[in-house]
Design a protein around this motif. Sequence first.
Motif, mmCIF file in Angstrom:
data_model
loop_
_atom_site.group_PDB
_atom_site.id
_atom_site.type_symbol
_atom_site.label_atom_id
_atom_site.label_comp_id
_atom_site.label_asym_id
_atom_site.label_seq_id
_atom_site.Cartn_x
_atom_site.Cartn_y
_atom_site.Cartn_z
ATOM 1 N N GLU A 1 11.809 -27.873 29.103
ATOM 2 C CA GLU A 1 12.549 -27.604 30.342
ATOM 3 C C GLU A 1 13.040 -26.162 30.375
ATOM 4 N N LEU A 2 13.466 -25.663 29.245
ATOM 5 C CA LEU A 2 13.935 -24.274 29.175
ATOM 6 C C LEU A 2 12.789 -23.304 29.451
ATOM 7 N N ASP A 3 11.615 -23.627 28.953
ATOM 8 C CA ASP A 3 10.438 -22.800 29.223
ATOM 9 C C ASP A 3 10.109 -22.785 30.717
ATOM 10 N N ALA A 4 10.107 -23.958 31.334
ATOM 11 C CA ALA A 4 9.834 -24.037 32.776
ATOM 12 C C ALA A 4 10.931 -23.329 33.572
ATOM 13 N N LEU A 5 12.172 -23.466 33.139
ATOM 14 C CA LEU A 5 13.291 -22.780 33.786
ATOM 15 C C LEU A 5 13.088 -21.274 33.746
ATOM 16 N N SER A 6 12.750 -20.757 32.583
ATOM 17 C CA SER A 6 12.554 -19.311 32.431
ATOM 18 C C SER A 6 11.423 -18.801 33.315
ATOM 19 N N LYS A 7 10.329 -19.534 33.341
ATOM 20 C CA LYS A 7 9.201 -19.128 34.183
ATOM 21 C C LYS A 7 9.588 -19.093 35.656
ATOM 22 N N ASN A 8 10.305 -20.107 36.113
ATOM 23 C CA ASN A 8 10.698 -20.148 37.520
ATOM 24 C C ASN A 8 11.701 -19.055 37.860
ATOM 25 N N VAL A 9 12.586 -18.718 36.940
ATOM 26 C CA VAL A 9 13.524 -17.620 37.177
ATOM 27 C C VAL A 9 12.760 -16.301 37.284
ATOM 28 N N ILE A 10 11.797 -16.105 36.408
ATOM 29 C CA ILE A 10 10.992 -14.872 36.466
ATOM 30 C C ILE A 10 10.247 -14.783 37.795
ATOM 31 N N TYR A 11 9.615 -15.879 38.221
ATOM 32 C CA TYR A 11 8.908 -15.874 39.495
ATOM 33 C C TYR A 11 9.873 -15.614 40.653
ATOM 34 N N ALA A 12 11.064 -16.199 40.584
ATOM 35 C CA ALA A 12 12.056 -15.988 41.643
ATOM 36 C C ALA A 12 12.494 -14.522 41.697
ATOM 37 N N VAL A 13 12.641 -13.897 40.540
ATOM 38 C CA VAL A 13 13.000 -12.475 40.510
ATOM 39 C C VAL A 13 11.900 -11.648 41.173
ATOM 40 N N ILE A 14 10.660 -11.919 40.827
ATOM 41 C CA ILE A 14 9.533 -11.159 41.385
ATOM 42 C C ILE A 14 9.469 -11.335 42.902
ATOM 43 N N TRP A 15 9.523 -12.569 43.360
ATOM 44 C CA TRP A 15 9.443 -12.825 44.800
ATOM 45 C C TRP A 15 10.657 -12.243 45.527
ATOM 46 N N SER A 16 11.825 -12.293 44.904
ATOM 47 C CA SER A 16 13.020 -11.716 45.528
ATOM 48 C C SER A 16 12.885 -10.211 45.676
ATOM 49 N N MET A 17 12.389 -9.570 44.644
ATOM 50 C CA MET A 17 12.226 -8.118 44.714
ATOM 51 C C MET A 17 11.182 -7.745 45.762
ATOM 52 N N PHE A 18 10.107 -8.507 45.840
ATOM 53 C CA PHE A 18 9.099 -8.227 46.858
ATOM 54 C C PHE A 18 9.629 -8.517 48.267
ATOM 55 N N SER A 19 10.548 -9.475 48.385
ATOM 56 C CA SER A 19 11.102 -9.753 49.716
ATOM 57 C C SER A 19 12.002 -8.619 50.187
ATOM 58 N N PHE A 20 12.447 -7.782 49.264
ATOM 59 C CA PHE A 20 13.244 -6.617 49.643
ATOM 60 C C PHE A 20 12.375 -5.536 50.292
ATOM 61 N N LEU A 21 11.115 -5.458 49.906
ATOM 62 C CA LEU A 21 10.237 -4.411 50.429
ATOM 63 C C LEU A 21 10.110 -4.427 51.962
ATOM 64 N N PRO A 22 9.880 -5.586 52.606
ATOM 65 C CA PRO A 22 9.828 -5.562 54.064
ATOM 66 C C PRO A 22 11.150 -5.121 54.702
ATOM 67 N N VAL A 23 12.260 -5.508 54.105
ATOM 68 C CA VAL A 23 13.560 -5.069 54.628
ATOM 69 C C VAL A 23 13.671 -3.553 54.507
ATOM 70 N N PHE A 24 13.272 -3.032 53.389
ATOM 71 C CA PHE A 24 13.345 -1.585 53.140
ATOM 72 C C PHE A 24 12.430 -0.818 54.104
#
Length: 173
Positions: free
Chosen positions: A145-168
């Motif tokens: 579960e910790l492994d899956a948690l870490s992977k999903n957090v990493i993916y969320a960080v990546i998608w969040s950062m990319f979602s900033f690009l259209p705003v910028f």
Amino acid sequence: MKSEDEEFKLYEKIYMAEADRKEKLLSRLNLPLAMIIALLSFLSYLLPKAPPTDTTAGIYFWILYLGAGVFIIRAMWHFARAWRIRFDDLAIPVAEKLEDHRKTLISYYDGSVELANSFFMQIMMDYYVMGATKNATNNDRRGNELDALSKNVIYAVIWSMFSFLPVFTYTRT
């Protein structure tokens, strides 16, 4: 007799190692939780700055923003599962209850301390064996579960950062 003492010490050592492993795995939940909270703050910051949906930037923003949201929800799901596994762990009863049981055994065997202690040590060994087995299984699940948690957090960080690009890009034009 010496073999039984060695077995007892082995099972005790395995039980204690699994208890230590559990604590280490639970402490590893702190960082992903902090990252989830930071991501939620970042996404709430981005929400009022969302480009209009009739623009290309707006469409890309919402796709990336919602994707990040999905990964955060999945991360929270795995966090909750990893956290709840601790309720399934087996622990040895407190010392007072163990001593009360030992005294009950002594009275049951008509004051034969040696016989009562022999059965008591067998009970303790059974606790260690059952606890080590159950806790090892739970620790493996917790690790997954910790492994899956870490992977999903990493993916969320990546998608969040990319979602900033259209705003910028939308605010710069």
